[in-house]
Design a protein around this motif. Sequence first.
Motif, PDB file in Angstrom:
ATOM      1  N   SER A  87       0.834  -1.200   0.000  1.00 41.35           N
ATOM      2  CA  SER A  87       0.000   0.000   0.000  1.00 41.35           C
ATOM      3  C   SER A  87       0.872   1.254   0.000  1.00 41.35           C
ATOM      4  O   SER A  87       1.957   1.287   0.581  1.00 41.35           O
ATOM      5  CB  SER A  87      -0.907  -0.005   1.233  1.00 41.35           C
ATOM      6  OG  SER A  87      -1.516   1.253   1.421  1.00 41.35           O
ATOM      7  N   GLY A  88       0.395   2.272  -0.660  1.00 44.64           N
ATOM      8  CA  GLY A  88       1.108   3.543  -0.645  1.00 44.64           C
ATOM      9  C   GLY A  88       0.969   4.282   0.669  1.00 44.64           C
ATOM     10  O   GLY A  88       1.655   5.274   0.912  1.00 44.64           O
ATOM     11  N   ASP A  89       0.093   3.785   1.543  1.00 43.91           N
ATOM     12  CA  ASP A  89      -0.138   4.432   2.833  1.00 43.91           C
ATOM     13  C   ASP A  89       0.794   3.823   3.877  1.00 43.91           C
ATOM     14  O   ASP A  89       0.714   2.633   4.179  1.00 43.91           O
ATOM     15  CB  ASP A  89      -1.599   4.246   3.245  1.00 43.91           C
ATOM     16  CG  ASP A  89      -1.916   4.920   4.566  1.00 43.91           C
ATOM     17  OD1 ASP A  89      -1.726   6.139   4.667  1.00 43.91           O
ATOM     18  OD2 ASP A  89      -2.330   4.206   5.513  1.00 43.91           O
ATOM     19  N   ALA A  90       1.684   4.631   4.444  1.00 45.62           N
ATOM     20  CA  ALA A  90       2.681   4.124   5.396  1.00 45.62           C
ATOM     21  C   ALA A  90       2.034   3.518   6.629  1.00 45.62           C
ATOM     22  O   ALA A  90       2.529   2.519   7.173  1.00 45.62           O
ATOM     23  CB  ALA A  90       3.632   5.254   5.792  1.00 45.62           C
ATOM     24  N   ASP A  91       0.926   4.096   7.089  1.00 49.09           N
ATOM     25  CA  ASP A  91       0.259   3.562   8.286  1.00 49.09           C
ATOM     26  C   ASP A  91      -0.276   2.155   8.038  1.00 49.09           C
ATOM     27  O   ASP A  91      -0.205   1.284   8.912  1.00 49.09           O
ATOM     28  CB  ASP A  91      -0.892   4.483   8.705  1.00 49.09           C
ATOM     29  CG  ASP A  91      -0.401   5.801   9.284  1.00 49.09           C
ATOM     30  OD1 ASP A  91       0.816   5.908   9.559  1.00 49.09           O
ATOM     31  OD2 ASP A  91      -1.224   6.717   9.457  1.00 49.09           O
TER      32      ASP A  91
ATOM     33  N   ALA B 214      10.776   0.496  -9.237  1.00 47.33           N
ATOM     34  CA  ALA B 214       9.438   1.072  -9.040  1.00 47.33           C
ATOM     35  C   ALA B 214       9.053   1.045  -7.569  1.00 47.33           C
ATOM     36  O   ALA B 214       8.479   2.009  -7.039  1.00 47.33           O
ATOM     37  CB  ALA B 214       8.417   0.295  -9.870  1.00 47.33           C
ATOM     38  N   GLU B 215       9.371  -0.068  -6.887  1.00 43.37           N
ATOM     39  CA  GLU B 215       9.048  -0.154  -5.453  1.00 43.37           C
ATOM     40  C   GLU B 215       9.846   0.873  -4.660  1.00 43.37           C
ATOM     41  O   GLU B 215       9.319   1.520  -3.746  1.00 43.37           O
ATOM     42  CB  GLU B 215       9.353  -1.559  -4.937  1.00 43.37           C
ATOM     43  CG  GLU B 215       8.349  -2.616  -5.350  1.00 43.37           C
ATOM     44  CD  GLU B 215       8.741  -3.973  -4.798  1.00 43.37           C
ATOM     45  OE1 GLU B 215       8.166  -4.386  -3.784  1.00 43.37           O
ATOM     46  OE2 GLU B 215       9.631  -4.618  -5.383  1.00 43.37           O
ATOM     47  N   ARG B 216      11.124   0.983  -4.972  1.00 45.69           N
ATOM     48  CA  ARG B 216      11.960   1.939  -4.232  1.00 45.69           C
ATOM     49  C   ARG B 216      11.456   3.365  -4.435  1.00 45.69           C
ATOM     50  O   ARG B 216      11.448   4.178  -3.504  1.00 45.69           O
ATOM     51  CB  ARG B 216      13.419   1.823  -4.682  1.00 45.69           C
ATOM     52  CG  ARG B 216      14.127   0.598  -4.129  1.00 45.69           C
ATOM     53  CD  ARG B 216      15.633   0.709  -4.345  1.00 45.69           C
ATOM     54  NE  ARG B 216      15.977   0.659  -5.753  1.00 45.69           N
ATOM     55  CZ  ARG B 216      16.246  -0.459  -6.402  1.00 45.69           C
ATOM     56  NH1 ARG B 216      16.198  -1.613  -5.762  1.00 45.69           N
ATOM     57  NH2 ARG B 216      16.560  -0.439  -7.686  1.00 45.69           N
ATOM     58  N   THR B 217      11.044   3.655  -5.657  1.00 43.70           N
ATOM     59  CA  THR B 217      10.541   5.002  -5.935  1.00 43.70           C
ATOM     60  C   THR B 217       9.244   5.270  -5.189  1.00 43.70           C
ATOM     61  O   THR B 217       9.040   6.348  -4.623  1.00 43.70           O
ATOM     62  CB  THR B 217      10.316   5.173  -7.453  1.00 43.70           C
ATOM     63  OG1 THR B 217      11.546   4.948  -8.134  1.00 43.70           O
ATOM     64  CG2 THR B 217       9.795   6.563  -7.769  1.00 43.70           C
ATOM     65  N   ARG B 218       8.355   4.250  -5.169  1.00 48.27           N
ATOM     66  CA  ARG B 218       7.036   4.427  -4.562  1.00 48.27           C
ATOM     67  C   ARG B 218       7.074   4.341  -3.034  1.00 48.27           C
ATOM     68  O   ARG B 218       6.392   5.088  -2.344  1.00 48.27           O
ATOM     69  CB  ARG B 218       6.077   3.378  -5.115  1.00 48.27           C
ATOM     70  CG  ARG B 218       4.620   3.583  -4.694  1.00 48.27           C
ATOM     71  CD  ARG B 218       3.687   2.588  -5.367  1.00 48.27           C
ATOM     72  NE  ARG B 218       3.939   1.215  -4.946  1.00 48.27           N
ATOM     73  CZ  ARG B 218       4.533   0.292  -5.670  1.00 48.27           C
ATOM     74  NH1 ARG B 218       4.959   0.585  -6.893  1.00 48.27           N
ATOM     75  NH2 ARG B 218       4.736  -0.933  -5.223  1.00 48.27           N
ATOM     76  N   GLN B 219       7.872   3.410  -2.501  1.00 48.88           N
ATOM     77  CA  GLN B 219       7.819   3.140  -1.064  1.00 48.88           C
ATOM     78  C   GLN B 219       9.069   3.576  -0.305  1.00 48.88           C
ATOM     79  O   GLN B 219       9.058   3.572   0.926  1.00 48.88           O
ATOM     80  CB  GLN B 219       7.599   1.639  -0.831  1.00 48.88           C
ATOM     81  CG  GLN B 219       6.213   1.147  -1.242  1.00 48.88           C
ATOM     82  CD  GLN B 219       5.969  -0.286  -0.784  1.00 48.88           C
ATOM     83  OE1 GLN B 219       6.700  -1.188  -1.155  1.00 48.88           O
ATOM     84  NE2 GLN B 219       4.954  -0.481   0.029  1.00 48.88           N
ATOM     85  N   GLY B 220      10.138   3.942  -1.014  1.00 51.43           N
ATOM     86  CA  GLY B 220      11.343   4.375  -0.327  1.00 51.43           C
ATOM     87  C   GLY B 220      11.918   3.275   0.556  1.00 51.43           C
ATOM     88  O   GLY B 220      11.979   2.105   0.170  1.00 51.43           O
ATOM     89  N   ARG B 221      12.330   3.639   1.790  1.00 53.58           N
ATOM     90  CA  ARG B 221      12.945   2.676   2.711  1.00 53.58           C
ATOM     91  C   ARG B 221      11.953   1.609   3.163  1.00 53.58           C
ATOM     92  O   ARG B 221      12.359   0.535   3.624  1.00 53.58           O
ATOM     93  CB  ARG B 221      13.504   3.412   3.930  1.00 53.58           C
ATOM     94  CG  ARG B 221      14.662   4.352   3.609  1.00 53.58           C
ATOM     95  CD  ARG B 221      15.074   5.132   4.830  1.00 53.58           C
ATOM     96  NE  ARG B 221      15.603   4.268   5.877  1.00 53.58           N
ATOM     97  CZ  ARG B 221      15.747   4.639   7.140  1.00 53.58           C
ATOM     98  NH1 ARG B 221      15.388   5.861   7.518  1.00 53.58           N
ATOM     99  NH2 ARG B 221      16.243   3.806   8.031  1.00 53.58           N
TER     100      ARG B 221
END
Length: 673
Positions: A95-99, A151-158
């Motif tokens: 999910s793009g939502d960190a929470d 793509a994952e690194r760009t979207r989700q970072g660490r």
Amino acid sequence: MKPIADVPGGATVLDKRLASLDDATRALAQTPDFGKPTKLRRVLEQLRRVLLQPGGAAGVQARAQALEEAGLFLGTDWASPEILVPSFVGPGLHSGDADTVVMEATSELRMLAVARGEYVHPTMSAEDAHEFLSQVLAMNLELLFTPPSEAERTRQGRTAQLIRDLFRHVAEEIGYDSVLDKLVDEIWRILRQRPIQVDQVKSLLTRIAVYRGDPDVDLGTSSGNGIDRLVTSLFGTTEACREDPGLEVFRSRLEAMDTGGLQYEASGFARAMHDTGLVSSYHAELLQFLRHESDYLIAEALGLSDTGKNCLLRYRDLVHRLIEVAVTPQTAQCIYGLALLLDRGILYEPPVVPALWRQIALELAPVAHERLAEAFGTEPGPEARLLAGVLSMLGQPLGIGQGDNPTCQSARALSMWAYNDPDYLLQMVVWAARDDEIIMHFEGQPISSQESLSGVATAMPIDLDPVSLLVVPHLDRIYAEMGRRCAGRPGDPHRWVNPEFHGWWAARGFHINVDVETGNLIDLDDFLRTFHAGYHPSYNGGQPLIHPQPAGVAVTDSAARYVGWHAITILRVAPDPQDVMRVYFYNPNNDSGQDWGDGVVVGTAGNGERFGEASLPFDQFASRLYIFHVDPLERGEPEKVPAADVERIIGYIQRSWGADRLPAGGLQAADGP
């Protein structure tokens, strides 16, 4: 990995962050329920900071019980771990939502604490938690063995690396041995439903084959019992392709074979295809080669029944041309559809053969050409892709899926036509692919898909088979327009839409147990008795269902909570091998095997189901039914349905989707025998 020290001899960064997490957890625990949302932000932030540290997953695992008892999961589905679904974990973590990612990760670590016996949970046993985590790992193997993509690194970072650290920690704690076993079980469960779209399964099997051949990947010593059967169905099906030599080498081996060798290859591919529902690219190469050999060997390679062999011999030129145009290594899966199409005998229906010749020569509209090329690439061409899709749909009418789209009505219509009226389906494909327009009639008035407003789907679907990709957007707009033309009429519009949209065989007698204005349950006793009298052999004179009938169900989750309305097709009603009367139905959802709560678990195999069918005991199915059609001239014997049977079904309804739809005074079955 060792925790990083802040200063030599001092507390580590992880220690400090765990201390902050403990402070935030205590504050959350001491806050009344109504005030917990104000304290939740601090806990989630501290959890994220801890999980980003080496060793953080173990630290959260040790605090799982304290976090849950403090109210971290309060008011969410995570609060009831016994109803969580393993297949939802991957999407949650991506999910793009960190929470959402933090909550999902913490929930998995809670499961791990339960599985390890560190947390005795009131609603989840250690065995069930272990089973859950094994399934989660099996469904997300790439998170164990591959680094994050760009793509994952760009979207989700660490966070992308956080997820992989979490999965490695879980796998190391519970062991790899059971992971592939769970994965094999899940793959077989899906394949027994014989879906048309199996690209995800093939991709998964490809990854497993790569991992098993990688000395740096440890999958355990006992995992994967039976996986060879699945992998070899794609990559080493027969002796001539045992070591996956590539298509050119395989072709040269075929050219050197005598008839006996070719027959051995043909029967080997046919066995694997009918056993698994998967088709190897080598099978496509073999079939193209056999076009120049003999029809007997083609029949062997397709694994045909007597009916299929007769169709092949009677319509030899057509079948050869279908193979020549549609069957390529990229579209090999359509071979299974072709075999089943021939075995169904539908070529003996007069319009089907000329309609297939028309399909072979069909010129696509530019927009159709573009959509197919965008979704599937240009090798083979869009025309071949569409023809392959037609073969799959005609051979597997119950394998059509709606994808991740709210278009169950359109998927149901395609399935019904492929099952019951194949030449009408072929006409629909021509209109959509050649003309980029479908015109249907509603109560004598034409409805154009090009002139209709938007449909139920808000975006153009892309995760569909080739036929659905072109036809569903048109059907969706027409279906929505039919509903709009019913505006202002009393009651539910499906009363008028279903027969006009699906076909004349959709019975005109219409029954619904929900008041459209209030949403409350109405006329339950009459509704259930009429359903028995129309469909149950004991109350309809033993009359089998002649035409598939549209119906609507109230889907519930594994806690029996209402999720939404869903379109299905009733196919037949019959006793299962244990002599339990069951309703067998088609569900356009991509996976029919679902737990609807309160003991209502939809079966897909082992209860007399044919490939693609879902089933439930009659009373359990009736408990989730809210719309059905029946011939008003065939009344049956509703008065003979025992009141106890009706009462039992009403109980299921009251404990699930009908809990908050009860009229004043409640519900009760009328007196009966």
